[in-house]
Design a protein around this motif. Structure first.
Motif, PDB file in Angstrom:
ATOM      1  N   LEU C  58      26.484  93.086  31.323  1.00  0.00           N
ATOM      2  CA  LEU C  58      25.496  93.779  30.492  1.00  0.00           C
ATOM      3  C   LEU C  58      25.566  93.274  29.062  1.00  0.00           C
ATOM      4  CD1 LEU C  58      26.153  97.550  31.389  1.00  0.00           C
ATOM      5  CD2 LEU C  58      24.275  96.133  32.213  1.00  0.00           C
ATOM      6  N   TYR C  59      24.418  93.150  28.438  1.00  0.00           N
ATOM      7  CA  TYR C  59      24.369  92.967  26.986  1.00  0.00           C
ATOM      8  C   TYR C  59      23.381  94.000  26.483  1.00  0.00           C
ATOM      9  CZ  TYR C  59      23.536  91.236  22.315  1.00  0.00           C
ATOM     10  OH  TYR C  59      23.405  91.150  20.946  1.00  0.00           O
ATOM     11  N   LYS C  60      23.892  94.985  25.759  1.00  0.00           N
ATOM     12  CA  LYS C  60      23.038  96.085  25.299  1.00  0.00           C
ATOM     13  C   LYS C  60      23.291  96.333  23.823  1.00  0.00           C
ATOM     14  CE  LYS C  60      24.233  99.419  28.301  1.00  0.00           C
ATOM     15  NZ  LYS C  60      24.052 100.600  29.179  1.00  0.00           N
ATOM     16  N   SER C  61      22.234  96.749  23.140  1.00  0.00           N
ATOM     17  CA  SER C  61      22.367  96.985  21.704  1.00  0.00           C
ATOM     18  C   SER C  61      21.363  98.017  21.225  1.00  0.00           C
ATOM     19  CB  SER C  61      22.156  95.675  20.946  1.00  0.00           C
ATOM     20  OG  SER C  61      21.992  95.925  19.552  1.00  0.00           O
ATOM     21  N   ALA C  62      21.761  98.774  20.210  1.00  0.00           N
ATOM     22  CA  ALA C  62      20.865  99.784  19.638  1.00  0.00           C
ATOM     23  C   ALA C  62      19.822  99.155  18.715  1.00  0.00           C
ATOM     24  CB  ALA C  62      21.684 100.822  18.875  1.00  0.00           C
ATOM     25  N   HIS C  63      19.946  97.872  18.430  1.00  0.00           N
ATOM     26  CA  HIS C  63      18.989  97.182  17.562  1.00  0.00           C
ATOM     27  C   HIS C  63      17.717  96.832  18.330  1.00  0.00           C
ATOM     28  CE1 HIS C  63      21.414  96.326  13.913  1.00  0.00           C
ATOM     29  NE2 HIS C  63      22.397  96.563  14.758  1.00  0.00           N
ATOM     30  N   PRO C  64      16.603  96.629  17.636  1.00  0.00           N
ATOM     31  CA  PRO C  64      15.388  96.185  18.309  1.00  0.00           C
ATOM     32  C   PRO C  64      15.606  94.834  18.977  1.00  0.00           C
ATOM     33  CG  PRO C  64      14.879  96.920  16.069  1.00  0.00           C
ATOM     34  CD  PRO C  64      16.376  96.863  16.185  1.00  0.00           C
ATOM     35  N   ALA C  65      14.996  94.630  20.124  1.00  0.00           N
ATOM     36  CA  ALA C  65      15.173  93.370  20.849  1.00  0.00           C
ATOM     37  C   ALA C  65      14.557  92.194  20.107  1.00  0.00           C
ATOM     38  CB  ALA C  65      14.540  93.481  22.239  1.00  0.00           C
ATOM     39  N   TRP C  66      13.435  92.450  19.430  1.00  0.00           N
ATOM     40  CA  TRP C  66      12.715  91.313  18.842  1.00  0.00           C
ATOM     41  C   TRP C  66      13.478  90.605  17.732  1.00  0.00           C
ATOM     42  CZ3 TRP C  66      10.778  96.311  17.481  1.00  0.00           C
ATOM     43  CH2 TRP C  66      10.909  96.633  16.123  1.00  0.00           C
ATOM     44  N   ASN C  67      14.426  91.250  17.104  1.00  0.00           N
ATOM     45  CA  ASN C  67      15.111  90.586  15.989  1.00  0.00           C
ATOM     46  C   ASN C  67      16.599  90.357  16.227  1.00  0.00           C
ATOM     47  OD1 ASN C  67      16.582  92.925  15.129  1.00  0.00           O
ATOM     48  ND2 ASN C  67      14.944  93.578  13.775  1.00  0.00           N
ATOM     49  N   ASP C  68      17.022  90.417  17.483  1.00  0.00           N
ATOM     50  CA  ASP C  68      18.451  90.237  17.778  1.00  0.00           C
ATOM     51  C   ASP C  68      18.788  88.763  17.986  1.00  0.00           C
ATOM     52  OD1 ASP C  68      20.881  90.105  19.730  1.00  0.00           O
ATOM     53  OD2 ASP C  68      20.878  92.166  18.991  1.00  0.00           O
ATOM     54  N   GLU C  69      19.456  88.172  17.016  1.00  0.00           N
ATOM     55  CA  GLU C  69      19.777  86.751  17.097  1.00  0.00           C
ATOM     56  C   GLU C  69      20.746  86.435  18.234  1.00  0.00           C
ATOM     57  OE1 GLU C  69      20.238  84.545  13.257  1.00  0.00           O
ATOM     58  OE2 GLU C  69      20.381  86.563  12.402  1.00  0.00           O
ATOM     59  N   ASN C  70      21.657  87.337  18.492  1.00  0.00           N
ATOM     60  CA  ASN C  70      22.628  87.102  19.566  1.00  0.00           C
ATOM     61  C   ASN C  70      21.960  87.038  20.926  1.00  0.00           C
ATOM     62  OD1 ASN C  70      25.079  86.945  18.096  1.00  0.00           O
ATOM     63  ND2 ASN C  70      25.090  89.164  17.863  1.00  0.00           N
ATOM     64  N   LEU C  71      20.894  87.806  21.121  1.00  0.00           N
ATOM     65  CA  LEU C  71      20.242  87.830  22.427  1.00  0.00           C
ATOM     66  C   LEU C  71      19.716  86.444  22.800  1.00  0.00           C
ATOM     67  CD1 LEU C  71      19.246  89.367  24.909  1.00  0.00           C
ATOM     68  CD2 LEU C  71      17.178  89.943  23.634  1.00  0.00           C
ATOM     69  N   ARG C  72      19.080  85.778  21.840  1.00  0.00           N
ATOM     70  CA  ARG C  72      18.578  84.429  22.112  1.00  0.00           C
ATOM     71  C   ARG C  72      19.713  83.488  22.495  1.00  0.00           C
ATOM     72  NH1 ARG C  72      13.399  82.782  20.919  1.00  0.00           N
ATOM     73  NH2 ARG C  72      12.213  84.345  19.745  1.00  0.00           N
ATOM     74  N   GLU C  73      20.815  83.579  21.740  1.00  0.00           N
ATOM     75  CA  GLU C  73      21.951  82.698  21.985  1.00  0.00           C
ATOM     76  C   GLU C  73      22.516  82.921  23.387  1.00  0.00           C
ATOM     77  OE1 GLU C  73      23.556  80.533  19.802  1.00  0.00           O
ATOM     78  OE2 GLU C  73      22.255  80.913  18.084  1.00  0.00           O
ATOM     79  N   ILE C  74      22.715  84.174  23.695  1.00  0.00           N
ATOM     80  CA  ILE C  74      23.349  84.513  24.967  1.00  0.00           C
ATOM     81  C   ILE C  74      22.421  84.165  26.120  1.00  0.00           C
ATOM     82  CG2 ILE C  74      24.076  86.474  26.367  1.00  0.00           C
ATOM     83  CD1 ILE C  74      24.830  87.728  23.550  1.00  0.00           C
TER      84      ILE C  74
END
Lengths: 277, 277, 277, 277
Positions: C58-74
């Motif tokens: 799982l990769y989950k975060s309370a931040h908005p998805a559109w601006n999460d830099e880590n999400l793109r990397e992962i």
């Protein structure tokens, strides 16, 4: 200050590198033995895949490493032959992702423990010495990032030791012009994904610790019953701010004022001297 | 782009300014009517107390404004005669606190909706034009922060309209040297805690919206049954990216290419023209 | 409400699933076409590797998805044959990681768009109906998580459709005892890593949208020039809150009050009816 | 474990309470002397204003207290006669705002250092003992929050010592039924904004430390040259996990198995004994 860990060797699961050692980099984020005891001002990992010519990926966060649930999840799913990990203790700049290490430029990663003294005073001159074509890439406010971009300016991607020597030389030069007695304090690791270069130097000649792991076979002969060592291939090399486990004979200190090239299982150490610009 | 709101008048509870209006700045963080519809890339408030010569306080966060529980708590406990509030839609720079508005220098606050076109290309030249004594204060990567420091360099604290005209003039000049057709787009608010100056200008002469509220008494006469207006003193003045409520006669648009001085209940508008350096 | 996307098919890079489509789940976090327009109250992805019997990560975060830099990397480093992605619009519970979907229990993942009406009122009775052995695993405050644990209680890991029917039946029963007219609104996806089950049902029989992609070959024949389709293997199946791209003939709506089993390239739809406990 | 600090006395600026002491609660978040050395798993402050019948405000965050820029800003703007501050070291539950102390119910605040042993095992029984009317308010997953709601169930707002004795009695009873040897470990502070009650008790009779400051005049006579004491009014009373400064004669330990009522400048200590339900 901060703590960091670099691994190169056979591909292993990142979780094993980050969480398994007795005194892992994650343990060091909460309680390091040396330097600044707690390093909870953010963390980052950068890693390469097993393909050729790959850009490394980054996972960085302003949260403490020890309590980041996502890090465990992600690290369990990363298989890597070369990983950088860093846990931060800020020397004054904001706690945010753009100030976390490692920093990345193309295929290159860079991380640092230490500081550029009186950075506020010398920052402008240092930033102005960065190649204008590279300057826009600087997005944070750390001394580390600026030092990285100075090294890139002086040809890091062509000849890392020379580039770093020139960058450090510049910082010392600028520092002294501004009345800073000991401008540079650093242990640095940088890599292009295949070779790693590490540096230990400070203007005061009293630098934070840096160790590399000895040859894996050698360590296995010393500790034949330590099962975890079976996981490590013959080319394994760790370079760390402080040992991941207290195993006499397993670690050698990188000497003061030196740099080392680490590739395959090899590890060549040379004296480091800043070169005045 | 972003949305902002500035309030000056009798001391009121910040919660009433931020959350009560039908189309509040908080509602605009989730769904604005104009400009960039969602402004969830961080927010910030800056406010002054009722004493003299006070430095304003800031509460800024990279989280969306609409879901920040701490903001409600804090805002209920702030009584202020002058408050700036900003909700951000990033034009590319990282989502972190150091990139949230308003920015602060001493007693001064600054916030902005818009952008400096091709900022990556002109950033170095602009940063180099900042007074070296001020340069170290820049800790983020936004165009807004750099524009603020250029205005400070050109004497914002002495003569804001002139300083902003010179700053914009410089940005246009540098922009054109780099082949940027329309270098500046801005609605800006800045204050020293007593007087507020607002600006609406873009190189293309097609600027994002900006409104000010009309005289409170005048609005009360138009809407005698609207109870919420009773809360507002005679010196009340809002300057906003878009109206906080659709009340015909309550809002007047700040003209294209103009600036206004807002103090006490007064509101003087003047043409704005960049001055070439 | 929320938006979600489930993918099953040949292993693909997660980045392509999350970021490439014209109206991707990431675009929907900022601006969805249907339902709640902005879904910026956190996000999460859960994915399986290519091995057998693997626990999903799982990769989950309370931040908005559109601006999460880590999400793109992962996401660029994940190759997966089955992925769940969810972007959240909170119906009142706190914005934090423990309230982000998908939820996980052993090899199972679960995500949901919708709500259990008047959850505050029925929460205690529902939680008490959860198997005491499972109860300690509940760590958040969402209705979704409780519904998941009710489904697990009623045998989700043995017979998902029956378990979900019983769980929904219980919620409706408890709801009506508390005077709630329409207790359940849901589109749900759940999986064990090999098979996916999706549900579309609401007590009011007016449920949020749910679509599945048609057979990949079929879509390719309709759009022979659409290159991106070449990436998709024959077993490709997406199930989504709203289409990832407006391609007539590419999407079929999951009917009101139905459930579907999705495995390999197959997709069997059945009527869904809560079963009273 | 955690560290906490409670202040009651003349209204003072929160910043002085949180940041000025030599061994302040903020210093303790990074390096405490006793208990769990680093308490970087979130923090919270709750404070009352100077009006009557006011609901306390909360500022809580999952970030470490030592590096939170907003905390300094906010604390400089809070003038309060009664403040609770807590820095967290998680005993296993997620690091998020809903798990940070102090907890609030109406006018009441509650914070805790310690744990309820084997909470996962006893959680369901404890939650079921919470008054159904109060149950929906529980939104986190900590043992602390559940203990608070048990105390509220047993009449905290009417008679705190009795309520806490009954709550602890219940936890010990349930614990023993589940084979937990020492179910409760706590130092707790709770208040209605006028009176503070503090508790030090553990089933094992070996509780984490708790101190209260001695009478302000008495301390001033001991340390006539210590200027910072001039800030403190005659009714000043601190209750702390560990002393804010090493000043012999300034602090008295709250005895094991006792509770104290703190109001005005007074401080009455009584034995504490759980009452079996």
């Amino acid at each position: 200050m901060c703590r960091w860990m670099a691994y190169t060797g056979s591909p292993v699961i990142a979780n094993d590198l980050l969480f398994r050692p007795e005194h892992s980099i994650i343990v060091q984020s909460l309680r390091a033995n040396l330097g600044h005891v707690t390093n909870g001002d953010g963390f980052g990992i950068g890693w390469y895949g097993t393909g050729a010519d790959e850009t490394p990926a980054l996972y960085k966060s302003a949260h403490p490493a020890w309590n980041d649930e996502n890090l465990r999840e992600i690290a369990s799913n990363i298989r890597t032959p070369l990983l950088f990990a860093h846990v931060r203790a800020s020397t004054g700049t904001p706690i945010e992702r753009s100030n976390c290490h490692p920093f990345r430029h193309g295929r290159w990663l860079w991380m640092h423990n230490g500081s550029l003294a009186n950075f506020e005073v010398v920052k402008r001159d240092l930033r102005m010495a960065v190649d204008p074509a590279l300057y826009p890439e600087i997005i944070g406010s750390t001394d580390t990032e600026t030092l990285f971009y100075l090294a890139l300016t002086f040809g890091l991607t062509e000849d890392p030791p020379t580039a770093v020597a020139r960058a450090v030389g510049l910082v010392e030069d600028v520092g002294r012009r501004h009345g800073v007695e000991y401008p540079v304090h650093m242990t640095v690791a940088t890599t292009d994904g295949e070779t790693m270069w590490v540096f230990r130097y400070s203007s005061e000649k009293a630098t934070s610790s840096l160790y590399y792991s000895n040859d894996a076979e050698q360590v296995r002969r010393l500790y034949p019953d330590l099962e975890v060592l079976d996981q490590l291939g013959p080319d394994t090399r760790f370079v760390v701010s402080e040992p991941l486990r207290d195993l006499p004979g397993a670690w050698t200190e990188v000497p003061e004022a030196s740099w080392a090239l680490v590739r395959g299982g090899e590890n060549h150490i040379h004296p480091f001297q800043p070169s005045s610009p």
